[in-house]
Scaffold this active site. Sequence first.
Site, PDB file in Angstrom:
ATOM      1  N   SER A 175       0.305  -1.376  -0.399  1.00 15.28           N
ATOM      2  CA  SER A 175       0.380  -0.503   0.251  1.00 15.28           C
ATOM      3  C   SER A 175       0.786   1.522   0.129  1.00 15.28           C
ATOM      4  CB  SER A 175      -0.670   0.145   0.820  1.00 15.28           C
ATOM      5  OG  SER A 175      -1.026   1.407   1.613  1.00 15.28           O
ATOM      6  N   GLY A 231      -3.378   4.176   7.858  1.00 21.07           N
ATOM      7  CA  GLY A 231      -2.679   3.306   7.910  1.00 21.07           C
ATOM      8  C   GLY A 231      -1.457   2.998   9.036  1.00 21.07           C
ATOM      9  N   HIS A 236      -1.581  -1.080  -4.423  1.00 29.38           N
ATOM     10  CA  HIS A 236      -2.336  -0.836  -3.571  1.00 29.38           C
ATOM     11  C   HIS A 236      -2.172   1.128  -3.635  1.00 29.38           C
ATOM     12  CE1 HIS A 236      -5.974  -1.327  -1.010  1.00 29.38           C
ATOM     13  NE2 HIS A 236      -5.347  -0.646  -1.281  1.00 29.38           N
ATOM     14  N   HIS A 266      -8.355   1.677  -4.506  1.00 26.77           N
ATOM     15  CA  HIS A 266      -9.110   1.943  -3.697  1.00 26.77           C
ATOM     16  C   HIS A 266      -9.568   3.118  -3.065  1.00 26.77           C
ATOM     17  CE1 HIS A 266     -10.011   0.630   0.656  1.00 26.77           C
ATOM     18  NE2 HIS A 266     -11.009   0.928   0.485  1.00 26.77           N
ATOM     19  N   MET A 289      -8.261   9.044  -1.640  1.00 26.16           N
ATOM     20  CA  MET A 289      -9.531   9.242   0.475  1.00 26.16           C
ATOM     21  C   MET A 289      -9.506  11.153  -0.146  1.00 26.16           C
ATOM     22  SD  MET A 289      -7.322   7.446   3.231  1.00 26.16           S
ATOM     23  CE  MET A 289      -6.494   6.265   3.021  1.00 26.16           C
ATOM     24  N   MET A 348     -11.193   5.325  -1.426  1.00 27.53           N
ATOM     25  CA  MET A 348     -12.521   5.314  -0.184  1.00 27.53           C
ATOM     26  C   MET A 348     -12.958   6.722  -0.383  1.00 27.53           C
ATOM     27  SD  MET A 348      -9.780   4.023   2.227  1.00 27.53           S
ATOM     28  CE  MET A 348      -8.287   3.688   1.173  1.00 27.53           C
ATOM     29  N   ASP A 390      -4.575   4.157  -2.220  1.00 28.55           N
ATOM     30  CA  ASP A 390      -5.473   4.144  -1.605  1.00 28.55           C
ATOM     31  C   ASP A 390      -5.727   5.746  -1.923  1.00 28.55           C
ATOM     32  OD1 ASP A 390      -5.820   2.040   0.504  1.00 28.55           O
ATOM     33  OD2 ASP A 390      -3.959   2.687   1.438  1.00 28.55           O
ATOM     34  N   MET A 429     -12.477  -5.139   4.770  1.00 28.62           N
ATOM     35  CA  MET A 429     -11.440  -3.676   5.550  1.00 28.62           C
ATOM     36  C   MET A 429     -11.001  -4.618   6.670  1.00 28.62           C
ATOM     37  SD  MET A 429     -10.675  -1.244   3.562  1.00 28.62           S
ATOM     38  CE  MET A 429      -9.258  -0.563   4.985  1.00 28.62           C
ATOM     39  N   ASP A 485      -7.159  -5.709   3.614  1.00 27.43           N
ATOM     40  CA  ASP A 485      -6.301  -4.605   4.055  1.00 27.43           C
ATOM     41  C   ASP A 485      -6.132  -4.072   5.366  1.00 27.43           C
ATOM     42  OD1 ASP A 485      -5.762  -2.015   3.270  1.00 27.43           O
ATOM     43  OD2 ASP A 485      -7.187  -1.272   2.499  1.00 27.43           O
ATOM     44  N   GLY A 486      -5.139  -3.988   5.673  1.00 27.40           N
ATOM     45  CA  GLY A 486      -5.165  -3.098   7.385  1.00 27.40           C
ATOM     46  C   GLY A 486      -4.910  -4.067   8.102  1.00 27.40           C
ATOM     47  N   GLY A 487      -4.010  -3.706   9.057  1.00 24.97           N
ATOM     48  CA  GLY A 487      -2.824  -4.207  10.191  1.00 24.97           C
ATOM     49  C   GLY A 487      -2.067  -5.824   9.617  1.00 24.97           C
ATOM     50  N   GLY A 506       0.483  -2.153   4.398  1.00 23.20           N
ATOM     51  CA  GLY A 506       1.090  -0.742   4.165  1.00 23.20           C
ATOM     52  C   GLY A 506       2.316  -0.659   4.416  1.00 23.20           C
ATOM     53  N   SER A 507       2.342  -0.523   6.137  1.00 26.15           N
ATOM     54  CA  SER A 507       3.211  -0.096   6.782  1.00 26.15           C
ATOM     55  C   SER A 507       3.773  -1.553   6.984  1.00 26.15           C
ATOM     56  CB  SER A 507       2.647   0.736   8.339  1.00 26.15           C
ATOM     57  OG  SER A 507       1.542   0.015   9.154  1.00 26.15           O
TER      58      SER A 507
HETATM   59  C1  DX5 Z   1      -6.390   2.065   5.204  1.00 33.32           C
HETATM   60  C2  DX5 Z   1      -5.905   1.569   3.878  1.00 33.32           C
HETATM   61  C3  DX5 Z   1      -5.147   0.827   3.660  1.00 33.32           C
HETATM   62  C4  DX5 Z   1      -4.319   0.948   4.626  1.00 33.32           C
HETATM   63  C5  DX5 Z   1      -3.296  -0.337   5.238  1.00 33.32           C
HETATM   64  O1  DX5 Z   1      -7.754   3.189   5.070  1.00 33.32           O
HETATM   65  O2  DX5 Z   1      -6.927   0.939   3.098  1.00 33.32           O
HETATM   66  O3  DX5 Z   1      -4.314   0.402   2.203  1.00 33.32           O
HETATM   67  O4  DX5 Z   1      -2.844   1.505   4.029  1.00 33.32           O
HETATM   68  O5  DX5 Z   1      -1.829   0.313   5.867  1.00 33.32           O
HETATM   69  P1  DX5 Z   1      -1.235  -0.816   6.795  1.00 33.32           P
HETATM   70  O6  DX5 Z   1      -0.950  -1.635   5.994  1.00 33.32           O
HETATM   71  O7  DX5 Z   1      -0.459  -0.127   7.932  1.00 33.32           O
HETATM   72  O8  DX5 Z   1      -2.730  -1.303   8.119  1.00 33.32           O
HETATM   73 ZN    ZN Z   2      -6.482   0.484   1.144  1.00 32.31          ZN
END
Ligand code: DX5
Ligand code: ZN
Length: 362
Positions: free
Chosen positions: A15, A154, A40, A76, A44, A78, A42, A147, A182-184, A204-205
């Site tokens: 991400s 992130g 990926h 993605h 927003m 949002m 994101d 999600m 997606d997420g964590g 992501g992170s």
């Molecule tokens: C959150 C995003 C994710 C996010 C994931 O709104 O959709 O894609 O960047 O980041 P990590 O892997 O750090 O949870």
């Molecule tokens: Zn995402």
Amino acid sequence: MSERVPIPTGAIAPSLLACDFARLEQQVVTVMDAGARVMHVDVMDGHFVPPITIGSLIVEALRDIVHDRGGLLDCHLMVERPERHVEAFVKAGADVITVHPEATPHIHYTLKLIRESGVNAGFVINPGTPVEVVEPVADLIDLCLVMSVNPGWGGQRYIPSSTARVAKLKAMLSPDVVLQIDGGISLETIDEARDAGVDLFVAGSSVFGADSGNASLPGTTSADIVSAHFNYNPRPGTVINGRYAAKWSRADDGWLRSTYRAQLLQARYTQDINKDWDFGIQAGLLHGKGGALQKTLGAEVGYQVMKDLWVSAGYNFVGLKDRDLTANEYTSKGAYIRLRFKFDETGLGFPSAGAAASANAK
Ligand code: DX5
Ligand code: ZN
């Protein structure tokens, strides 16, 4: 109308939200050289989710870098009313456009529009949305995204109930639909998501930042621990011991990198049973990077295997907020064996716990 490109599975989709935007091209090239094929993105809008991130201009800027290396741009959205942005993202080079049903009264129309533009259509399910909402549009989608955090940021913690939701969707959807999460996602959570049926993992992170997840799972792990001890003999046969320890550990499986820090403050009470046996109980406070303070509580039994050399076996529990500090994030959870020296301190001019106990036992 062009053909939709197949979406890779069994893969990690880095991400870009977590990358260093000042070096965007380099960051994309680095992860693609390492084998990533799905980028990926994101998007927003400051309405559907509070932050404003990036738009179709950036997708366009990345288009050739990603496509020339055989990769896909996984967008993605949002954003509110995503149907109004489909055209721009298609033109910019998106290969997957994923939309939230909460963001439009026209989800069926939006997914159809994406598909008719020759792009893969993705449907996202938020943590608070029933998975069944996908049913009416299940035949219109190429990807279903679960999600596992609330969208917007992130670096959040994986919501444990996501795993069961993935399993439910796996059973509901056609095997042709790519199941994405997606997420964590980190070294700590990826296994349970895969076991539940996820095909594509957004991270992501844990890919771009060296600052999340934990360091206990396969791959290269290393740890540094420093600790300071203090011992006190209030009476023969009894030892009170205090300890402060700090640990830094790192894990790297080539894809997911993470670091973990924790500190422990622990006190142990040890009592001789006889010349060769003793027992101890210990309690401590553990503070991990996850934030919450954990209570640890444990017990051990020691045996003198040869003069002055003792072996203790014990077990440490982690307290109620266990969820925040998962297994092995710190060495003080679980079963352990330790070797220790227990001297007769009389030679050093101190009254001896060990010596007095042995004398009593004779
Ligand atoms: C959150 C995003 C994710 C996010 C994931 O709104 O959709 O894609 O960047 O980041 P990590 O892997 O750090 O949870
Ligand atoms: Zn995402």
